[in-house]
Design an enzyme around this catalytic site. Sequence first.
Site, PDB file in Angstrom:
ATOM      1  N   ASP A   1       0.852  -1.187   0.000  1.00 20.02           N
ATOM      2  CA  ASP A   1       0.000   0.000   0.000  1.00 20.02           C
ATOM      3  C   ASP A   1       0.895   1.246   0.000  1.00 20.02           C
ATOM      4  OD1 ASP A   1      -1.739   2.040   0.507  1.00 20.02           O
ATOM      5  OD2 ASP A   1      -2.546   1.188   2.364  1.00 20.02           O
ATOM      6  N   ILE A   2       0.801   2.019  -1.050  1.00 27.55           N
ATOM      7  CA  ILE A   2       1.693   3.182  -1.213  1.00 27.55           C
ATOM      8  C   ILE A   2       1.511   4.207  -0.083  1.00 27.55           C
ATOM      9  CG2 ILE A   2       0.181   4.638  -2.662  1.00 27.55           C
ATOM     10  CD1 ILE A   2       2.646   5.086  -4.499  1.00 27.55           C
TER      11      ILE A   2
ATOM     12  N   GLY B   1      -9.791   3.933  -5.964  1.00 29.33           N
ATOM     13  CA  GLY B   1      -8.454   3.365  -6.160  1.00 29.33           C
ATOM     14  C   GLY B   1      -7.404   3.989  -5.247  1.00 29.33           C
ATOM     15  N   VAL B   2      -6.227   4.197  -5.806  1.00 22.17           N
ATOM     16  CA  VAL B   2      -5.107   4.719  -5.010  1.00 22.17           C
ATOM     17  C   VAL B   2      -5.397   6.162  -4.567  1.00 22.17           C
ATOM     18  CG1 VAL B   2      -3.668   5.498  -6.967  1.00 22.17           C
ATOM     19  CG2 VAL B   2      -2.584   4.705  -4.872  1.00 22.17           C
ATOM     20  N   ASP B   3      -6.108   6.903  -5.385  1.00 21.66           N
ATOM     21  CA  ASP B   3      -6.496   8.283  -5.059  1.00 21.66           C
ATOM     22  C   ASP B   3      -7.351   8.307  -3.782  1.00 21.66           C
ATOM     23  OD1 ASP B   3      -6.870  11.001  -5.379  1.00 21.66           O
ATOM     24  OD2 ASP B   3      -8.287  10.834  -7.050  1.00 21.66           O
TER      25      ASP B   3
HETATM   26  N1  AR6 Z   1      -1.226   1.433  -3.191  1.00 23.54           N
HETATM   27  C1  AR6 Z   1      -0.630   1.133  -4.352  1.00 23.54           C
HETATM   28  N2  AR6 Z   1      -1.294   0.892  -5.504  1.00 23.54           N
HETATM   29  C2  AR6 Z   1      -2.641   0.932  -5.459  1.00 23.54           C
HETATM   30  C3  AR6 Z   1      -3.362   1.238  -4.272  1.00 23.54           C
HETATM   31  C4  AR6 Z   1      -2.592   1.495  -3.097  1.00 23.54           C
HETATM   32  N3  AR6 Z   1      -3.164   1.801  -1.926  1.00 23.54           N
HETATM   33  N4  AR6 Z   1      -4.691   1.215  -4.562  1.00 23.54           N
HETATM   34  C5  AR6 Z   1      -4.792   0.894  -5.874  1.00 23.54           C
HETATM   35  N5  AR6 Z   1      -3.572   0.714  -6.405  1.00 23.54           N
HETATM   36  P1  AR6 Z   1      -6.353   3.433  -9.984  1.00 23.54           P
HETATM   37  P2  AR6 Z   1      -6.043   4.976 -12.481  1.00 23.54           P
HETATM   38  C6  AR6 Z   1      -3.199   0.395  -7.796  1.00 23.54           C
HETATM   39  O1  AR6 Z   1      -7.694   2.961 -10.398  1.00 23.54           O
HETATM   40  O2  AR6 Z   1      -6.196   3.767 -13.290  1.00 23.54           O
HETATM   41  C7  AR6 Z   1      -9.498   7.113  -9.259  1.00 23.54           C
HETATM   42  O3  AR6 Z   1     -10.869   7.063  -8.974  1.00 23.54           O
HETATM   43  C8  AR6 Z   1      -4.212  -0.334  -8.656  1.00 23.54           C
HETATM   44  O4  AR6 Z   1      -4.132  -1.723  -8.404  1.00 23.54           O
HETATM   45  O5  AR6 Z   1      -6.186   3.870  -8.574  1.00 23.54           O
HETATM   46  O6  AR6 Z   1      -4.958   5.948 -12.812  1.00 23.54           O
HETATM   47  C9  AR6 Z   1      -9.032   8.524  -9.622  1.00 23.54           C
HETATM   48  O7  AR6 Z   1      -9.755   9.523  -8.926  1.00 23.54           O
HETATM   49  C10 AR6 Z   1      -3.744   0.026 -10.059  1.00 23.54           C
HETATM   50  O8  AR6 Z   1      -2.698  -0.860 -10.489  1.00 23.54           O
HETATM   51  O9  AR6 Z   1      -5.867   4.701 -10.905  1.00 23.54           O
HETATM   52  C11 AR6 Z   1      -9.303   8.583 -11.096  1.00 23.54           C
HETATM   53  O10 AR6 Z   1     -10.646   8.911 -11.381  1.00 23.54           O
HETATM   54  C12 AR6 Z   1      -3.122   1.406  -9.876  1.00 23.54           C
HETATM   55  O11 AR6 Z   1      -3.014   1.626  -8.475  1.00 23.54           O
HETATM   56  C13 AR6 Z   1      -9.022   7.172 -11.566  1.00 23.54           C
HETATM   57  O12 AR6 Z   1      -9.246   6.337 -10.427  1.00 23.54           O
HETATM   58  C14 AR6 Z   1      -3.926   2.524 -10.490  1.00 23.54           C
HETATM   59  O13 AR6 Z   1      -5.328   2.287 -10.334  1.00 23.54           O
HETATM   60  C15 AR6 Z   1      -7.590   7.012 -12.000  1.00 23.54           C
HETATM   61  O14 AR6 Z   1      -7.444   5.725 -12.543  1.00 23.54           O
END
Ligand code: AR6
Length: 177
Positions: free
Chosen positions: A11-12, A33-35
């Site tokens: 987890d980042i 997601g990560v955001d």
């Molecule tokens: N730590 C590390 N990596 C993570 C974590 C975490 N805690 N959570 C998810 N990932 P995404 P995008 C990974 O969907 O595709 C949001 O709603 C996940 O497995 O977070 O750039 C924003 O507000 C994946 O490999 O970002 C935008 O609307 C990676 O992070 C949209 O999603 C990116 O997945 C951005 O989409």
Amino acid sequence: MDNIIEIIKGDITTLKVGAIVNAANSSLMGGGGVDGAIHRAAGPQLKEYCRSLKGCQAGEAKISPSFQLKCKHIIHTVGPVWNNGTQNEEALLASAYRRSLEVAIENKIQSIAFPSISTGAYRFPFDKATLIAKNEIERFMKTNNTLQTIILVTFSESDYNQLKRIYEKPKNNYQNQ
Ligand code: AR6
């Protein structure tokens, strides 16, 4: 060796580094997601601060404090939504990595952690995204050695294994013989 790339699974939001990169959307007002994980862990002050940044275009990056996180800064970047490669997505993804690294340098940050930008909700194919990130990071490292550590954070076991495979792939066939 001036700088190193580390690949980790986890987890980042838990990392104690100079900056973590957020894969945000162009409003910078949070999301899933990560955001979502970063906003939850940093606390509500992050959203208030992000409001003052007035959004961010795809391929750009902006910096904020980290509030309740252990890292010092958050670099918010916006990757492209994958649309079968018809909307300049590859160049925009490369730019998201490059601009994040440039913002890190401008702020004298020595260690940075990236998630796999655009590969979740934005559906960018993971392998393709990883190669673009690798290319951009390696190119950047040739001309910059103030950033000492670049950590690539994967969330799932399968992403971790795939990333390892791509980074450990020999550069040419001679190394296989
Ligand atoms: N730590 C590390 N990596 C993570 C974590 C975490 N805690 N959570 C998810 N990932 P995404 P995008 C990974 O969907 O595709 C949001 O709603 C996940 O497995 O977070 O750039 C924003 O507000 C994946 O490999 O970002 C935008 O609307 C990676 O992070 C949209 O999603 C990116 O997945 C951005 O989409």
